[in-house]
Design a protein around this motif. Structure first.
Motif, PDB file in Angstrom:
ATOM      1  N   GLU A  24       0.762  -1.128  -0.005  1.00  0.00           N
ATOM      2  CA  GLU A  24      -0.054  -0.092  -0.061  1.00  0.00           C
ATOM      3  C   GLU A  24       0.878   1.141  -0.007  1.00  0.00           C
ATOM      4  N   LEU A  25       0.722   2.185  -0.767  1.00  0.00           N
ATOM      5  CA  LEU A  25       1.191   3.427  -1.003  1.00  0.00           C
ATOM      6  C   LEU A  25       0.420   4.519  -0.250  1.00  0.00           C
ATOM      7  N   ASP A  26       0.871   5.303   0.526  1.00  0.00           N
ATOM      8  CA  ASP A  26       0.353   6.225   1.159  1.00  0.00           C
ATOM      9  C   ASP A  26       0.801   7.754   0.832  1.00  0.00           C
ATOM     10  N   GLY A  27      -0.186   8.458   0.665  1.00  0.00           N
ATOM     11  CA  GLY A  27       0.099   9.989   0.276  1.00  0.00           C
ATOM     12  C   GLY A  27      -0.151  10.648   1.753  1.00  0.00           C
ATOM     13  N   GLY A  28      -0.263  12.027   1.733  1.00  0.00           N
ATOM     14  CA  GLY A  28      -0.568  12.800   2.936  1.00  0.00           C
ATOM     15  C   GLY A  28      -1.820  12.611   3.583  1.00  0.00           C
ATOM     16  N   GLN A  29      -2.956  12.298   2.671  1.00  0.00           N
ATOM     17  CA  GLN A  29      -4.261  12.093   3.084  1.00  0.00           C
ATOM     18  C   GLN A  29      -4.324  10.851   4.085  1.00  0.00           C
ATOM     19  N   HIS A  30      -3.155   9.933   4.109  1.00  0.00           N
ATOM     20  CA  HIS A  30      -3.299   8.981   5.021  1.00  0.00           C
ATOM     21  C   HIS A  30      -3.095   9.219   6.510  1.00  0.00           C
ATOM     22  N   GLY A  31      -2.408  10.445   6.491  1.00  0.00           N
ATOM     23  CA  GLY A  31      -2.140  10.992   7.900  1.00  0.00           C
ATOM     24  C   GLY A  31      -3.236  11.202   8.869  1.00  0.00           C
ATOM     25  N   ASP A  32      -4.753  11.461   8.034  1.00  0.00           N
ATOM     26  CA  ASP A  32      -5.963  11.728   8.665  1.00  0.00           C
ATOM     27  C   ASP A  32      -6.675  10.736   8.696  1.00  0.00           C
ATOM     28  N   GLN A  33      -6.232   9.307   8.296  1.00  0.00           N
ATOM     29  CA  GLN A  33      -7.188   8.308   8.319  1.00  0.00           C
ATOM     30  C   GLN A  33      -6.363   6.937   8.907  1.00  0.00           C
ATOM     31  N   LEU A  34      -5.735   7.191   9.774  1.00  0.00           N
ATOM     32  CA  LEU A  34      -4.646   6.143  10.455  1.00  0.00           C
ATOM     33  C   LEU A  34      -5.572   4.994  11.167  1.00  0.00           C
ATOM     34  N   ILE A  35      -6.732   5.345  11.680  1.00  0.00           N
ATOM     35  CA  ILE A  35      -7.680   4.398  11.928  1.00  0.00           C
ATOM     36  C   ILE A  35      -8.218   3.387  11.222  1.00  0.00           C
ATOM     37  N   TYR A  36      -8.794   3.963   9.953  1.00  0.00           N
ATOM     38  CA  TYR A  36      -9.276   3.209   9.079  1.00  0.00           C
ATOM     39  C   TYR A  36      -8.241   2.433   8.341  1.00  0.00           C
ATOM     40  N   ASP A  37      -7.103   2.809   8.214  1.00  0.00           N
ATOM     41  CA  ASP A  37      -5.744   2.056   7.654  1.00  0.00           C
ATOM     42  C   ASP A  37      -5.575   0.824   8.469  1.00  0.00           C
ATOM     43  N   GLU A  38      -5.387   1.287   9.770  1.00  0.00           N
ATOM     44  CA  GLU A  38      -5.132   0.122  10.684  1.00  0.00           C
ATOM     45  C   GLU A  38      -6.347  -1.037  10.546  1.00  0.00           C
ATOM     46  N   ALA A  39      -7.344  -0.570  10.482  1.00  0.00           N
ATOM     47  CA  ALA A  39      -8.541  -1.610  10.415  1.00  0.00           C
ATOM     48  C   ALA A  39      -8.308  -2.291   9.233  1.00  0.00           C
ATOM     49  N   ARG A  40      -8.241  -1.589   8.034  1.00  0.00           N
ATOM     50  CA  ARG A  40      -8.106  -2.080   6.834  1.00  0.00           C
ATOM     51  C   ARG A  40      -6.852  -3.193   6.744  1.00  0.00           C
ATOM     52  N   THR A  41      -5.706  -2.718   7.353  1.00  0.00           N
ATOM     53  CA  THR A  41      -4.892  -3.753   7.428  1.00  0.00           C
ATOM     54  C   THR A  41      -5.035  -5.108   8.038  1.00  0.00           C
ATOM     55  N   ARG A  42      -5.665  -4.841   9.345  1.00  0.00           N
ATOM     56  CA  ARG A  42      -6.153  -5.870  10.178  1.00  0.00           C
ATOM     57  C   ARG A  42      -6.924  -6.961   9.361  1.00  0.00           C
ATOM     58  N   LYS A  43      -8.045  -6.405   8.475  1.00  0.00           N
ATOM     59  CA  LYS A  43      -8.726  -7.098   7.863  1.00  0.00           C
ATOM     60  C   LYS A  43      -8.118  -7.938   6.816  1.00  0.00           C
ATOM     61  N   LEU A  44      -7.135  -7.371   5.982  1.00  0.00           N
ATOM     62  CA  LEU A  44      -6.373  -8.075   5.216  1.00  0.00           C
ATOM     63  C   LEU A  44      -5.441  -9.136   5.863  1.00  0.00           C
ATOM     64  N   GLU A  45      -5.064  -8.965   6.876  1.00  0.00           N
ATOM     65  CA  GLU A  45      -4.151  -9.882   7.740  1.00  0.00           C
ATOM     66  C   GLU A  45      -4.980 -11.101   8.202  1.00  0.00           C
ATOM     67  N   GLU A  46      -6.289 -10.656   8.472  1.00  0.00           N
ATOM     68  CA  GLU A  46      -7.112 -11.808   8.917  1.00  0.00           C
ATOM     69  C   GLU A  46      -7.607 -12.751   7.533  1.00  0.00           C
ATOM     70  N   GLN A  47      -7.203 -12.029   6.359  1.00  0.00           N
ATOM     71  CA  GLN A  47      -7.400 -13.092   5.306  1.00  0.00           C
ATOM     72  C   GLN A  47      -6.161 -13.749   4.718  1.00  0.00           C
ATOM     73  N   GLY A  48      -5.099 -13.637   5.541  1.00  0.00           N
ATOM     74  CA  GLY A  48      -3.845 -14.502   5.343  1.00  0.00           C
ATOM     75  C   GLY A  48      -2.805 -13.635   4.575  1.00  0.00           C
ATOM     76  N   TYR A  49      -3.099 -12.050   4.500  1.00  0.00           N
ATOM     77  CA  TYR A  49      -1.947 -11.389   3.555  1.00  0.00           C
ATOM     78  C   TYR A  49      -1.326 -10.764   4.477  1.00  0.00           C
ATOM     79  N   ARG A  50       0.022 -10.337   4.213  1.00  0.00           N
ATOM     80  CA  ARG A  50       0.684  -9.494   4.931  1.00  0.00           C
ATOM     81  C   ARG A  50       0.788  -8.074   4.249  1.00  0.00           C
TER      82      ARG A  50
END
Length: 131
Positions: free
Chosen positions: A60-86
């Motif tokens: 995942e490539l993050d631009g400046g807008q991701h500084g404001d959506q850290l909680i969303y990005d963390e939840a998204r990462t957890r969901k992808l990890e739950e599906q077996g992805y790093r």
């Protein structure tokens, strides 16, 4: 199963950021030591920037807008990890200014996958039969 984000993925492929274009140049056509990557690919409800299905690796490539959506990005990462992805995240600026370092991190992840539960042994392997 109906793909929900086909149009979104297509529009993201057309409107890539400079960082996405640069990284895609190094990943496409198995250019990174033969690993196959897909860009703007659907995984469940998400469209990820890049994925190597064989390695179960999402980039995942993050631009400046991701500084404001850290909680969303963390939840998204957890969901992808739950599906077996790093999931590896890089700032756009790092991709643009330190491309070789980013590629090295990706290669390290491809070469040394995180430990996962042991897969079932193949037929004829595994426990002894009283030998």
């Amino acid at each position: 199963m109906k793909r929900l984000n086909v149009d979104r993925a297509r529009s993201l492929r057309v409107g890539q950021t400079d960082a996405e274009q640069l990284l895609w140049h190094h990943l496409r056509n198995r250019r990174l030591q033969g690993w196959k990557f897909r860009r703007q690919n659907e995984i469940g409800l998400y469209v990820v920037d890049f994925v190597c299905p064989d390695a179960g690796l999402v980039l995942e490539l993050d631009g400046g807008q991701h500084g404001d959506q850290l909680i969303y990005d963390e939840a998204r990462t957890r969901k992808l990890e739950e599906q077996g992805y790093r999931v590896l995240r890089f700032w756009n600026n790092d991709v643009l200014t330190n491309t070789e370092s980013v590629l090295e991190v990706i290669l390290e992840a491809l070469a040394s996958p995180d430990p996962s539960p042991q897969p079932s042994p193949r037929r004829g392997e595994g426990a002894c039969n009283g030998d």
